[in-house]
Design an enzyme around this catalytic site. Structure first.
Site, PDB file in Angstrom:
ATOM      1  N   ALA A 105     -15.142   4.352  -1.784  1.00  0.00           N
ATOM      2  CA  ALA A 105     -14.941   3.349  -0.750  1.00  0.00           C
ATOM      3  C   ALA A 105     -13.543   2.755  -0.834  1.00  0.00           C
ATOM      4  CB  ALA A 105     -15.996   2.246  -0.883  1.00  0.00           C
ATOM      5  N   GLY A 106     -12.700   3.313  -1.708  1.00  0.00           N
ATOM      6  CA  GLY A 106     -11.342   2.787  -1.836  1.00  0.00           C
ATOM      7  C   GLY A 106     -11.292   1.497  -2.642  1.00  0.00           C
TER       8      GLY A 106
ATOM      9  N   GLU B 132       0.827  -1.216   0.000  1.00  0.00           N
ATOM     10  CA  GLU B 132       0.000   0.000   0.000  1.00  0.00           C
ATOM     11  C   GLU B 132       0.856   1.259   0.000  1.00  0.00           C
ATOM     12  OE1 GLU B 132      -3.094   0.210  -1.187  1.00  0.00           O
ATOM     13  OE2 GLU B 132      -3.746  -1.122   0.429  1.00  0.00           O
TER      14      GLU B 132
ATOM     15  N   ASP C  12      -4.304   0.817  -9.666  1.00  0.00           N
ATOM     16  CA  ASP C  12      -5.743   0.571  -9.818  1.00  0.00           C
ATOM     17  C   ASP C  12      -6.126   0.300 -11.276  1.00  0.00           C
ATOM     18  OD1 ASP C  12      -5.583   1.229  -7.163  1.00  0.00           O
ATOM     19  OD2 ASP C  12      -6.489   3.204  -7.389  1.00  0.00           O
TER      20      ASP C  12
ATOM     21  N   SER D  97     -13.486   2.602  -7.981  1.00  0.00           N
ATOM     22  CA  SER D  97     -14.557   2.737  -8.979  1.00  0.00           C
ATOM     23  C   SER D  97     -14.117   3.688 -10.091  1.00  0.00           C
ATOM     24  CB  SER D  97     -15.860   3.208  -8.336  1.00  0.00           C
ATOM     25  OG  SER D  97     -15.681   4.443  -7.711  1.00  0.00           O
ATOM     26  N   SER D  98     -13.289   4.695  -9.770  1.00  0.00           N
ATOM     27  CA  SER D  98     -12.876   5.625 -10.840  1.00  0.00           C
ATOM     28  C   SER D  98     -11.998   4.933 -11.868  1.00  0.00           C
ATOM     29  CB  SER D  98     -12.096   6.834 -10.318  1.00  0.00           C
ATOM     30  OG  SER D  98     -12.359   7.096  -9.008  1.00  0.00           O
TER      31      SER D  98
HETATM   32  C1  GLA Z   1      -5.091   4.844  -4.353  1.00  0.00           C
HETATM   33  C2  GLA Z   1      -4.308   5.165  -5.619  1.00  0.00           C
HETATM   34  C3  GLA Z   1      -3.338   4.035  -5.948  1.00  0.00           C
HETATM   35  C4  GLA Z   1      -2.474   3.697  -4.733  1.00  0.00           C
HETATM   36  C5  GLA Z   1      -3.326   3.492  -3.492  1.00  0.00           C
HETATM   37  C6  GLA Z   1      -2.501   3.308  -2.238  1.00  0.00           C
HETATM   38  O1  GLA Z   1      -5.911   3.733  -4.574  1.00  0.00           O
HETATM   39  O2  GLA Z   1      -5.184   5.347  -6.695  1.00  0.00           O
HETATM   40  O3  GLA Z   1      -2.554   4.386  -7.044  1.00  0.00           O
HETATM   41  O4  GLA Z   1      -1.493   4.674  -4.529  1.00  0.00           O
HETATM   42  O5  GLA Z   1      -4.202   4.589  -3.279  1.00  0.00           O
HETATM   43  O6  GLA Z   1      -1.781   2.129  -2.296  1.00  0.00           O
END
Ligand code: GLA
Length: 381
Positions: free
Chosen positions: A120-121, A31, A169, A124-125
Site C-alpha cells: 500500500a506504499g 517524493e 523508508d 511494510s517491507s
Molecule cells: C519507495 C522507496 C523509497 C522512496 C519512495 C519514493 O517508498 O522505497 O526509497 O524512493 O518510494 O519517494
C-alpha cells in the site's frame, strides 16, 4: 491490538525471550528524491510490524508469519532467497548481512506480524527489515548504531530481496519520533525532527489498488534520473546527482535533454525546493502554505514524474473539496497505494466519512482511511 507474545506462546509452546517492533511510514513531502541525494520529510505511523522470539541451541531459524499463516525454516549457514516463502526474505537478508559483518547469530524461533497494510506504499517491507534487525539486536545484545541498522536494512532490500529502493523508508522506521516528522538530507544522512501540531491530523487514504507497476516503473525512473544527470553534466555543469541541479541549470542544459528527462529532472529539482520550504513553514506554523506545497508536489508527481494514477488523483481531488483540508498528495512510490492528507483535527471525522463515500461514488472502490499519529521509530532514543 496484536498480541504477538500470545501468538508466540500458542505457536511455539513457550514464552518469547524478546519482542521488537518497527512502524510503517507516510511521507509528507519529498517524493522520489531520496535516490537523488535529495530531501525527504516522512513520519512514522502508529502501525507496526512486531517480532517475538527466543533462542534455539542450534543454527536454525524457524519463523512463522501471522499475516500469511505460513511457516518457513532455514539455516544461518545457508542463507539463500526462498521464492516459495517470499515474505521470509527480508528476515533472511537482514540475518545474512549481519553475519557477513561478523555478528554471529544463533538459531531462533520467531513469530511476526502486524497491521501495516501490505503493498500500500506504507513501507511494510522496511518495517519488517528494521523490526528484524532490532529483534536480533535485542535478542543477542548486539551493539548496533541506528544508522548502521538503517543502511543494513536497505542493503538487504536492494541486494538480497532485489528491490532498488532509496534510504527513506528504513530511516524513518528506525528513527521516527512521536508527534514529529523527520527531515532527512539523503546525501549526508543529517536529520532533524520537526514537531507536528496537534491541531492537525495526518490522514492516510488507501486507494486499495496494489502497486502492480511500482517496481518496474520505479526502476525506469531511477535510470531516467541517472541519464538526466549524465546529459546535464555533458554540458559542462558540475553535477553528481539531481540534488546539485537548479531550475536555471535545466534551462542551460535544455538543448542536451530530451523532453521526458527534462520533466523527470524538473520534478526532482522542484520537489527538493518544495521540501526545503515545507520544513521551514512547518517550523513556523504556516500549515496553509505547507498544504499548498503538498498539492503542488502531487501535481508535479502526476504531470512531470508520471507516477500517479486515476485512483490517487481522484482521492486528492475529493480531499481538496472537504472542509478543513490543508493539503493532499500521493505518498510513496506511486502507481496505487495511498494519499496523505493534512486535515484540521476537528474536521477529520467528517473527512473520513465523506472521502470514503465520494471514492465509492466516483470509482466504485472501497478505500480504507487511517487517521494516524506520528510515532516513535524502532530505535528512537
Ligand atoms: C519507495 C522507496 C523509497 C522512496 C519512495 C519514493 O517508498 O522505497 O526509497 O524512493 O518510494 O519517494
Amino acid at each position: 491490538m496484536l498480541m504477538i507474545a500470545e501468538h508466540f506462546r500458542k505457536l511455539v509452546g513457550s514464552s518469547p525471550e524478546v519482542g521488537a517492533r518497527a512502524p510503517g511510514r507516510v511521507n509528507l513531502i519529498g517524493e522520489h528524491t531520496d535516490y537523488n541525494d535529495g530531501f525527504v520529510l516522512p513520519a512514522a505511523i502508529d502501525r507496526y510490524i512486531e517480532f517475538a522470539g527466543r533462542r534455539r541451541a542450534d543454527r536454525r531459524v524457524r519463523v512463522y508469519a501471522l499475516d500469511f499463516q505460513d511457516q518457513a525454516e532455514f539455516s544461518l549457514d545457508a542463507l539463500e532467497k526462498d521464492a516459495a516463502h517470499a515474505w521470509s526474505n527480508y528476515l533472511r537478508g537482514v540475518s545474512k548481512l549481519l553475519e557477513v559483518d561478523g555478528h554471529r547469530l544463533t538459531g531462533a524461533d520467531i513469530v511476526f506480524g502486524g497491521d501495516v497494510p501490505r503493498e500500500a506504499g506504507l513501507s511494510s517491507s522496511a518495517a519488517v527489515e528494521v523490526a528484524a534487525a532490532t529483534f536480533w539486536k535485542k535478542l543477542l545484545k548486539l551493539e548496533l548504531d541506528p544508522v548502521y541498522v538503517i543502511k543494513l536494512a536497505r542493503k538487504a532490500e536492494n541486494e538480497f530481496v532485489g528491490v532498488p529502493c532509496g534510504i527513506m523508508d528504513q530511516f524513518i522506521s528506525a528513527l521516527g519520533r512521536q508527534d514529529h516528522a523527520l527531515f532527512l538530507d539523503c546525501r549526508d544522512l543529517v536529520y532533524r525532527h520537526v514537531p507536528l501540531r496537534d491541531t492537525v491530523k495526518i490522514v492516510v487514504c488507501n486507494s486499495g489498488v496494489k502497486r502492480a507497476l511500482a517496481q518496474s516503473e520505479y526502476e525506469v525512473r531511477l535510470k531516467q534520473c541517472r541519464q538526466a544527470v549524465a546529459q546535464i553534466a555533458s554540458t559542462g555543469l558540475a553535477v553528481k546527482s539531481l540534488r546539485d541541479v537548479e531550475l536555471a541549470d535545466l534551462e542551460t542544459a535544455r538543448p542536451a535533454l530530451n523532453e521526458i528527462l527534462l520533466r523527470r529532472a524538473r520534478h526532482i529539482v522542484t520537489e527538493n525546493q518544495r521540501t526545503l520550504e515545507a520544513v521551514k513553514v512547518l517550523s513556523e506554523g504556516d500549515l496553509e502554505r505547507f498544504g499548498e506545497l503538498m498539492y503542488a508536489s502531487h501535481e508535479s508527481l502526476r504531470d512531470d514524474y508520471e507516477v500517479s494514477s486515476k485512483e490517487l488523483d481522484t482521492l486528492v481531488e475529493l480531499a481538496r473539496k472537504q472542509p478543513g483540508v490543508l493539503g493532499a498528495r500521493m505518498t510513496g512510490a506511486g502507481f496505487g497505494g495511498c494519499t496523505v492528507n493534512l486535515v484540521l483535527a476537528d474536521a477529520a471525522e467528517a473527512f473520513v466519512k465523506n472521502v470514503r463515500r465520494g471514492y465509492q461514488g466516483a470509482l466504485g472502490l472501497e478505500g480504507e482511511i487511517y487517521v494516524c499519529r506520528a510515532s516513535d521509530g524502532a530505535l528512537a532514543a
